[in-house]
Design an enzyme around this catalytic site. Sequence first.
Site, mmCIF file in Angstrom:
data_model
loop_
_atom_site.group_PDB
_atom_site.id
_atom_site.type_symbol
_atom_site.label_atom_id
_atom_site.label_comp_id
_atom_site.label_asym_id
_atom_site.label_seq_id
_atom_site.Cartn_x
_atom_site.Cartn_y
_atom_site.Cartn_z
ATOM 1 N N CYS A 7 0.886 -1.153 0.000
ATOM 2 C CA CYS A 7 0.000 0.000 0.000
ATOM 3 C C CYS A 7 0.930 1.210 0.000
ATOM 4 O O CYS A 7 1.974 1.191 0.671
ATOM 5 C CB CYS A 7 -0.903 -0.010 1.230
ATOM 6 S SG CYS A 7 -2.304 1.120 1.085
ATOM 7 N N CYS A 80 -4.399 -1.057 -2.037
ATOM 8 C CA CYS A 80 -4.994 0.255 -2.263
ATOM 9 C C CYS A 80 -4.911 0.588 -3.740
ATOM 10 O O CYS A 80 -4.026 0.113 -4.446
ATOM 11 C CB CYS A 80 -4.341 1.336 -1.413
ATOM 12 S SG CYS A 80 -2.638 1.738 -1.796
ATOM 13 N N CYS A 88 6.043 -1.443 -10.221
ATOM 14 C CA CYS A 88 6.698 -2.171 -9.138
ATOM 15 C C CYS A 88 8.173 -2.399 -9.456
ATOM 16 O O CYS A 88 8.569 -2.443 -10.621
ATOM 17 C CB CYS A 88 6.010 -3.516 -8.910
ATOM 18 S SG CYS A 88 4.345 -3.345 -8.248
#
Length: 156
Positions: A7, A80, A88
């Site tokens: 998150c 989220c 990423c």
Amino acid sequence: MKILYICTHNRCRSILSEAITNQFAAGVLEAKSAGSQPCGEVHPLSIKYLEEQNINVGGLQSQSWDEFEQFAPDLVITVCDSAAGEVCPIWFGNSLKMHWGLSDPSKIEGSEEEKRQGFLKTIKIIKERVEKLKVIASSATTTETIKKELIKLGAQ
């Protein structure tokens, strides 16, 4: 199976997910949580309502996903919406990815009881999802079988 919950600020939903997973799926699942832009502190109501539910809060901290390259998660779960859209780190490349899209109970404005109910609802949803992951991880006989079952649940 190792899970990394992501998150953006790593202060509420990912923290709740880490604690719940480690409490209710210990020995089958191992969870950590992190954020791309960690705020450096766990939201106090996250701790309060985890403790109210008798869930261990020891060791919970807001930290960067950069600290987890050596953890080598099998599954990365974003919890989220803003984290779901982030690029990423490359070391997530071999991990399955999944998005849970949980509402943020720390953003609830209202009475203490409304906030409490928001946290308890989020905790309940996470427990249900963790139970499904636990069943998959404990009943599958191979890594490939686990991957196939997770893909059925939405992992990529």
